[in-house]
Design an enzyme around this catalytic site. Sequence first.
Site, PDB file in Angstrom:
ATOM      1  N   ASP A 102       0.864  -1.185   0.000  1.00  0.00           N
ATOM      2  CA  ASP A 102       0.000   0.000   0.000  1.00  0.00           C
ATOM      3  C   ASP A 102       0.901   1.237   0.000  1.00  0.00           C
ATOM      4  OD1 ASP A 102      -2.172   1.688   0.302  1.00  0.00           O
ATOM      5  OD2 ASP A 102      -2.533   1.193   2.392  1.00  0.00           O
ATOM      6  N   LYS A 130      -1.366  -1.636  -4.431  1.00  0.00           N
ATOM      7  CA  LYS A 130      -2.213  -0.435  -4.432  1.00  0.00           C
ATOM      8  C   LYS A 130      -1.296   0.756  -4.643  1.00  0.00           C
ATOM      9  CE  LYS A 130      -5.458  -0.706  -0.881  1.00  0.00           C
ATOM     10  NZ  LYS A 130      -5.871  -0.254   0.476  1.00  0.00           N
ATOM     11  N   PHE A 151     -10.295  -0.266   0.522  1.00  0.00           N
ATOM     12  CA  PHE A 151      -9.888  -1.207   1.563  1.00  0.00           C
ATOM     13  C   PHE A 151     -10.462  -2.584   1.258  1.00  0.00           C
ATOM     14  CE2 PHE A 151      -9.734  -3.332   5.641  1.00  0.00           C
ATOM     15  CZ  PHE A 151      -8.454  -3.011   6.055  1.00  0.00           C
TER      16      PHE A 151
HETATM   17  P1  5GP Z   1       1.932  -0.500   3.772  1.00  0.00           P
HETATM   18  O1  5GP Z   1       3.037  -0.496   4.784  1.00  0.00           O
HETATM   19  O2  5GP Z   1       2.393  -0.838   2.384  1.00  0.00           O
HETATM   20  O3  5GP Z   1       1.130   0.768   3.812  1.00  0.00           O
HETATM   21  O4  5GP Z   1       0.883  -1.564   4.224  1.00  0.00           O
HETATM   22  C1  5GP Z   1       1.171  -2.873   4.313  1.00  0.00           C
HETATM   23  C2  5GP Z   1       0.159  -3.605   5.148  1.00  0.00           C
HETATM   24  O5  5GP Z   1      -1.018  -2.849   5.425  1.00  0.00           O
HETATM   25  C3  5GP Z   1      -0.324  -4.821   4.404  1.00  0.00           C
HETATM   26  O6  5GP Z   1       0.565  -5.889   4.549  1.00  0.00           O
HETATM   27  C4  5GP Z   1      -1.670  -5.043   5.040  1.00  0.00           C
HETATM   28  O7  5GP Z   1      -1.529  -5.791   6.222  1.00  0.00           O
HETATM   29  C5  5GP Z   1      -2.167  -3.651   5.352  1.00  0.00           C
HETATM   30  N1  5GP Z   1      -3.077  -3.160   4.298  1.00  0.00           N
HETATM   31  C6  5GP Z   1      -2.835  -2.226   3.344  1.00  0.00           C
HETATM   32  N2  5GP Z   1      -3.894  -2.062   2.539  1.00  0.00           N
HETATM   33  C7  5GP Z   1      -4.850  -2.894   2.991  1.00  0.00           C
HETATM   34  C8  5GP Z   1      -6.184  -3.214   2.559  1.00  0.00           C
HETATM   35  O8  5GP Z   1      -6.755  -2.684   1.596  1.00  0.00           O
HETATM   36  N3  5GP Z   1      -6.835  -4.168   3.293  1.00  0.00           N
HETATM   37  C9  5GP Z   1      -6.282  -4.797   4.376  1.00  0.00           C
HETATM   38  N4  5GP Z   1      -7.022  -5.702   4.993  1.00  0.00           N
HETATM   39  N5  5GP Z   1      -5.026  -4.533   4.790  1.00  0.00           N
HETATM   40  C10 5GP Z   1      -4.316  -3.590   4.108  1.00  0.00           C
END
Ligand code: 5GP
Length: 179
Positions: A102, A130, A151
């Site tokens: 994300d 994403k 989400f």
């Molecule tokens: P980042 O550090 O890249 O922002 O986020 C990584 C983590 O955030 C992912 O491994 C996941 O656990 C959580 N995450 C990010 N986007 C989503 C989403 O749309 N749904 C869910 N359930 N978790 C997300």
Amino acid sequence: MDKVIDRVLVSEEDIRVKVKELGERISKDYQDKDLLVVGILKGALVFMADLIRAIHIPIEIDFMAVSSYGAGAKSSGAVRILKDLDRAIENRHILIVEDIVDTGLTLNYLMDNLKSRGAASVKVCTALDKPSRRKTLVTPDYNGFTIPDEFVIGYGLDYAEQYRHFPFVAVLKREVYEK
Ligand code: 5GP
Ligand code: MG
Ligand code: MG
């Protein structure tokens, strides 16, 4: 299920086809290398189980657990290791398996962390990407599906530790987390 699902984004069949394709690519890319596949718990559990069975070269697996989102739908930005690798990874080729990238903050931290332990290479395979919310320069080397900024739940991904067992990826109804 319909109470929490807005719509299905990626079906079981889409996932099955894509995982097979990713397994083929990884098997080819690492055919002469000694590969350690590192799943990031808990989100990557389901994807990891599918992916390793689509890889047909010798591999080892290990897991790490890191904290990211907590119970809500917003990122805290903080990364903490809750469970570390069982063994040293010096001179090993590492493939990190993630559920979703994300902001990229989690991945950025993990890549730096594993490189600093002397890994020969560190690459990333994610089920979902994403890219619209990225805050870092990281790009997954292997990606299942690029999705819009919504989400999602299912295929390992949770909302408040629920819905990880859904065999597809779905958009969570806004009213579930906005009430
Ligand atoms: P980042 O550090 O890249 O922002 O986020 C990584 C983590 O955030 C992912 O491994 C996941 O656990 C959580 N995450 C990010 N986007 C989503 C989403 O749309 N749904 C869910 N359930 N978790 C997300
Ligand atoms: Mg994750
Ligand atoms: Mg989560």
